[in-house]
Design a protein around this motif. Structure first.
Motif, PDB file in Angstrom:
ATOM      1  N   GLN A  16       0.828  -1.208   0.000  1.00 17.75           N
ATOM      2  CA  GLN A  16       0.000   0.000   0.000  1.00 17.75           C
ATOM      3  C   GLN A  16       0.861   1.257   0.000  1.00 17.75           C
ATOM      4  O   GLN A  16       0.593   2.204  -0.737  1.00 17.75           O
ATOM      5  N   ARG A  20       0.971   3.956  -3.061  1.00 17.79           N
ATOM      6  CA  ARG A  20       0.403   5.274  -2.787  1.00 17.79           C
ATOM      7  C   ARG A  20       1.356   6.382  -3.220  1.00 17.79           C
ATOM      8  O   ARG A  20       0.930   7.412  -3.730  1.00 17.79           O
ATOM      9  N   GLU A 137      -6.189  -5.031  -4.620  1.00 20.41           N
ATOM     10  CA  GLU A 137      -6.790  -5.943  -3.647  1.00 20.41           C
ATOM     11  C   GLU A 137      -6.678  -7.406  -4.069  1.00 20.41           C
ATOM     12  O   GLU A 137      -7.056  -8.298  -3.325  1.00 20.41           O
TER      13      GLU A 137
END
Length: 181
Positions: A16, A20, A137
């Motif tokens: 993540q 990001r 995901e």
């Protein structure tokens, strides 16, 4: 079943963070001092909601840089796994763009791979593993990986990634000759 602390680090927080802010994280990971601080910070964040007795020491946690199939790759050496779905290694593979992105939103997200402990009996040849890839995901298993817990496991994992990635696409402009008749 995987221990929550190493699972959170490898399968949730690290990818993540890298997705990001791709260029910022890559820049921080390229500096040995910042990389160590960042890895330990993320490791500690992964333990925040884990009972104290279930926390895992970051023994062996480090980063090395490699070139895999022509791509810059950050290889994360993780504490030894003790259960399935815990990883021996994970890797961020950076694809290069022809032109630099103007904003972080336009940046290419690195691909994120894991070499996870799998079900099976350990033997003198090592422990069974599976190569996995996270894409947002979605987690998919790409097949059996090299034996875990061996001195050459990191190199064998990088070779497996080279097979998955394949050669870089040829982006050169073909030479064209105009013939007049």
């Amino acid at each position: 079943m995987a221990r929550l602390h190493p699972y959170n680090f490898t399968h949730v927080l690290l990818p993540q963070l890298a997705w990001r802010r791709p260029s910022s994280v890559r820049r921080e990971l390229s500096d040995p001092t910042l990389a160590r601080e960042l890895l330990h910070y993320v490791w500690n964040k992964a333990a925040e909601n884990v009972h104290v007795v279930d926390r895992v020491a970051p023994k062996g946690l480090r980063l090395s840089w490699h070139e895999v199939a022509g791509r810059v790759t950050a290889l994360f050496h993780l504490p030894p796994p003790q259960a399935t779905m815990e990883a021996h290694f994970s890797a961020l593979v950076y694809e290069e763009k022809d032109e630099p992105a103007e904003t972080e939103a336009e940046e290419l997200r690195p691909r994120y791979f894991t070499l996870e402990a799998a079900l099976g009996l350990s033997g003198p040849a090592g422990t069974p593993t599976v190569v996995g890839e996270w894409a947002g995901e979605m987690h998919r298993q790409l097949g059996r990986g090299p034996a875990g817990g061996r001195p050459n496991t990191a190199e064998a994992f990088l070779e497996a990634l080279a097979t998955v990635l394949g050669p870089l696409p040829d982006t050169s402009v073909p030479f064209m000759r105009i013939v007049r008749s």
